[in-house]
Design an enzyme around this catalytic site. Structure first.
Site, PDB file in Angstrom:
ATOM      1  N   LEU A  71       0.985  -1.414   0.215  1.00  0.00           N
ATOM      2  CA  LEU A  71      -0.045   0.219  -0.456  1.00  0.00           C
ATOM      3  C   LEU A  71       0.761   1.503   0.020  1.00  0.00           C
ATOM      4  O   LEU A  71      -0.004   2.393  -0.160  1.00  0.00           O
ATOM      5  CB  LEU A  71      -0.820   0.064   1.491  1.00  0.00           C
ATOM      6  CG  LEU A  71      -1.825  -1.208   1.081  1.00  0.00           C
ATOM      7  CD1 LEU A  71      -3.287  -1.315   2.177  1.00  0.00           C
ATOM      8  CD2 LEU A  71      -3.087  -1.529   0.111  1.00  0.00           C
ATOM      9  N   ARG A  72       2.105   1.188   0.224  1.00  0.00           N
ATOM     10  CA  ARG A  72       3.187   1.873  -0.552  1.00  0.00           C
ATOM     11  C   ARG A  72       3.029   2.998   1.015  1.00  0.00           C
ATOM     12  O   ARG A  72       4.028   4.567   0.574  1.00  0.00           O
ATOM     13  CB  ARG A  72       3.047   2.789  -1.716  1.00  0.00           C
ATOM     14  CG  ARG A  72       3.570   1.984  -2.458  1.00  0.00           C
ATOM     15  CD  ARG A  72       4.386   1.068  -2.183  1.00  0.00           C
ATOM     16  NE  ARG A  72       4.357   0.195  -4.004  1.00  0.00           N
ATOM     17  CZ  ARG A  72       5.601  -0.530  -4.047  1.00  0.00           C
ATOM     18  NH1 ARG A  72       6.453  -1.219  -2.917  1.00  0.00           N
ATOM     19  NH2 ARG A  72       5.927  -1.065  -5.239  1.00  0.00           N
ATOM     20  N   ASN A 102       7.625  -2.692   3.785  1.00  0.00           N
ATOM     21  CA  ASN A 102       8.951  -2.287   3.095  1.00  0.00           C
ATOM     22  C   ASN A 102       8.520  -0.950   2.786  1.00  0.00           C
ATOM     23  O   ASN A 102       8.440  -0.154   1.611  1.00  0.00           O
ATOM     24  CB  ASN A 102       9.396  -3.318   1.817  1.00  0.00           C
ATOM     25  CG  ASN A 102       8.148  -3.705   0.809  1.00  0.00           C
ATOM     26  OD1 ASN A 102       6.836  -3.283   0.804  1.00  0.00           O
ATOM     27  ND2 ASN A 102       8.195  -3.552  -0.542  1.00  0.00           N
ATOM     28  N   HIS A 240       4.608 -15.504  -3.794  1.00  0.00           N
ATOM     29  CA  HIS A 240       4.478 -15.615  -5.265  1.00  0.00           C
ATOM     30  C   HIS A 240       5.761 -16.526  -5.537  1.00  0.00           C
ATOM     31  O   HIS A 240       6.729 -16.455  -5.768  1.00  0.00           O
ATOM     32  CB  HIS A 240       4.740 -14.336  -5.312  1.00  0.00           C
ATOM     33  CG  HIS A 240       6.491 -13.388  -4.681  1.00  0.00           C
ATOM     34  ND1 HIS A 240       8.054 -14.123  -4.650  1.00  0.00           N
ATOM     35  CD2 HIS A 240       6.767 -11.933  -4.084  1.00  0.00           C
ATOM     36  CE1 HIS A 240       8.611 -13.261  -3.752  1.00  0.00           C
ATOM     37  NE2 HIS A 240       7.262 -12.501  -3.567  1.00  0.00           N
ATOM     38  N   ASP A 313       0.270  -9.843  -4.806  1.00  0.00           N
ATOM     39  CA  ASP A 313       1.453  -8.853  -4.944  1.00  0.00           C
ATOM     40  C   ASP A 313       0.739  -7.080  -5.444  1.00  0.00           C
ATOM     41  O   ASP A 313       2.154  -6.924  -6.083  1.00  0.00           O
ATOM     42  CB  ASP A 313       2.596  -9.856  -5.632  1.00  0.00           C
ATOM     43  CG  ASP A 313       3.705  -8.528  -5.225  1.00  0.00           C
ATOM     44  OD1 ASP A 313       3.835  -7.895  -4.423  1.00  0.00           O
ATOM     45  OD2 ASP A 313       4.700  -9.610  -5.444  1.00  0.00           O
ATOM     46  N   HIS A 317       3.860   1.462  -9.103  1.00  0.00           N
ATOM     47  CA  HIS A 317       4.791   2.106  -9.052  1.00  0.00           C
ATOM     48  C   HIS A 317       4.300   2.948 -10.469  1.00  0.00           C
ATOM     49  O   HIS A 317       3.682   3.393 -11.262  1.00  0.00           O
ATOM     50  CB  HIS A 317       6.109   1.500  -9.528  1.00  0.00           C
ATOM     51  CG  HIS A 317       6.284   0.529  -8.910  1.00  0.00           C
ATOM     52  ND1 HIS A 317       7.277   0.982  -7.938  1.00  0.00           N
ATOM     53  CD2 HIS A 317       6.826  -0.794  -9.468  1.00  0.00           C
ATOM     54  CE1 HIS A 317       7.728  -0.469  -7.385  1.00  0.00           C
ATOM     55  NE2 HIS A 317       7.684  -1.014  -7.978  1.00  0.00           N
ATOM     56  N   GLY A 332       7.187  -4.846 -10.460  1.00  0.00           N
ATOM     57  CA  GLY A 332       6.271  -5.017 -10.093  1.00  0.00           C
ATOM     58  C   GLY A 332       4.651  -4.608 -11.418  1.00  0.00           C
ATOM     59  O   GLY A 332       5.497  -3.342 -11.474  1.00  0.00           O
TER      60      GLY A 332
HETATM   61 ZN   LIG Z   1       8.059 -10.467  -2.542  1.00  0.00          ZN
END
Ligand SMILES: [Zn+2]
Length: 432
Positions: A71-72, A102, A240, A313, A317, A332
């Site tokens: 979700l950034r 991340n 994944h 996933d 971007h 991504g």
């Molecule tokens: Zn990954």
């Protein structure tokens, strides 16, 4: 089109109700009171004085659950925010998503977990369950304080994006995760074997002149983590899975009773490496799109229960990042808004799997893996549901995308099957 104004107590009638746990699709009516499912009757309609939503022509199932998303927020709000990400998730039929760690700052402190939860609460589009990082700053060196992270609301641990190189650190992580009853989600990829890689290592990569990531990079990483899960007895979930070799390792581990589960993405199930002929940077993902043979193995593994569930996933971007030379583009693609339609088109409409199983891979199974609420039709549970038409034809246009980022290779593609909207705790969130 469903026209509906929220009511406190109401019946949904007329729909075909998908019960992924029982493996059945049948006519049913569902009573929702104060945001909870309070009755399920297996008939098309009911006698009632309460308001009625007539969903004839639609299918109604537990809301979809996605256990691998980015979700950034915090830190990369130009790509996505919790608000835009959850709006996109709801449009794709999801009522719960698990957000990866991340971000910037990394979700390795309780305050970051609390921040994400408060953002999700304010947006009110979809439930968000944050993952906490396994190691400080995703550096693979120092373990985080899992007790406090879990207390703040973290539902699992992952350094997704990075593989924890030091096996002793990973062993310790498994030991402590086990004490705290948390699953470790592992991004299985040996980074030395994939350095500078742009796609799968194969005839295609040679022909296109791009450096490839061999399947062995995934297989080596999966093999070590399975060995550590066996050693510690702690739960491992493999993110994944993309290779036939990876599937074989998971199959063998499950046979031995090692506590391992696995997911596969819609793109690894439907798109293959030869599509990179287009040099479309939206096809650049990590792990990379693999061969047609890998795709067949992944599909079979889902059917056989070796791979447990589907997760998108979703990795936003923005255009400015992706519209560069292929080797400089980040990896991504977004996935929330196309996951169901793409899989319904490629796997269900073409007869590879049954609709009820696709729904199961997107509801009951992901909930089971991380012990999340939802995913089933249950009385007294929050009314988190999705309404969809598995036969509606539509074409994805860029302007329809709710995610802040538009990085998908599927713009202009036609699909069979469309989500009409979700109910989140009984509240209607239309996809219009
Ligand atoms: Zn990954």
């Amino acid at each position: 089109m469903i026209e509906w104004k929220d009511k406190r107590d109401f019946w949904i009638i007329g729909a075909k109700v998908v019960d992924p746990e029982a493996g059945k699709v049948r006519a049913g009516s569902i009573l929702i009171q104060k945001g909870l499912v309070t009755d399920i009757v297996w008939q098309k309609s009911v006698e009632t004085d309460l308001p009625v939503l007539d969903a004839s022509g639609y299918y109604l199932s537990p809301g979809f659950i996605d256990i691998h998303t980015h979700l950034r927020e915090p830190g990369y709000e130009e790509k996505e925010t919790v608000e835009t990400g959850t709006a996109a998730a709801a449009a794709g039929g999801f009522t719960s998503v698990v957000s990866m760690a991340n971000t910037d700052p990394v979700a390795d402190e309780p305050s970051v977990i609390e921040f994400i939860l408060s953002r999700a609460e304010a947006a009110g589009k979809c439930r968000v369950y944050p993952v906490a990082a396994v190691t400080k700053g995703l550096k693979g060196e120092q373990l985080n304080e899992y007790y406090f992270l879990k207390k703040a609301g973290a539902v699992a641990l992952s350094d997704d994006g990075n593989y924890i190189l030091n096996s002793q650190v990973m062993r310790n992580a498994f030991e402590y995760a086990g004490y705290h009853d948390l699953t470790i989600i592992s991004h299985c990829e040996d980074p030395f074997l994939t350095e500078y890689s742009l796609m799968n290592e194969s005839f295609s990569s040679t022909r296109l002149g791009m450096r490839g990531a061999p399947a062995a990079s995934e297989e080596i990483a999966i093999a070590r983590d399975i060995a550590l899960a066996q050693l510690t007895g702690s739960r491992l979930h493999i993110a994944h899975v993309s290779t036939q070799g990876g599937v074989e390792l998971i199959k063998a581990a499950k046979k031995k009773g090692i506590p391992v589960t696995a997911e596969v993405t819609p793109h690894h199930l439907t798109l293959d490496e030869t599509m990179l002929d287009s040099y479309d940077s939206n096809l650049k993902v990590n792990p990379p799109l693999r061969s047609k043979k890998d795709i067949s193995a992944l599909r079979q593994a889902l059917k056989d229960g070796i791979i447990d569930c589907i997760a998108t996933d979703h990795a936003p971007h923005n255009e400015i990042d992706k519209q560069v030379e292929f080797d400089r583009a980040p990896s991504g693609m977004i996935g929330f808004e196309t996951a169901f339609a793409q899989l319904n088109t490629e796997l269900v409409a073409s007869g590879v799997i049954e609709l009820v199983n696709l729904v199961r891979f997107m509801t009951v199974e992901p909930a089971r893996i991380l012990g999340l609420p939802g995913g089933k039709l249950e009385k007294e549970a929050p009314a988190d549901l999705v309404l969809f038409d598995p036969f509606e034809e539509w074409t994805l246009k860029k302007r329809m995308i709710r995610s802040k980022s538009k990085n998908t290779p599927l713009i202009g593609k036609s699909f069979t099957g469309k989500v009409a909207g979700t109910f989140l705790g009984g509240r209607w969130i239309p996809n219009d």
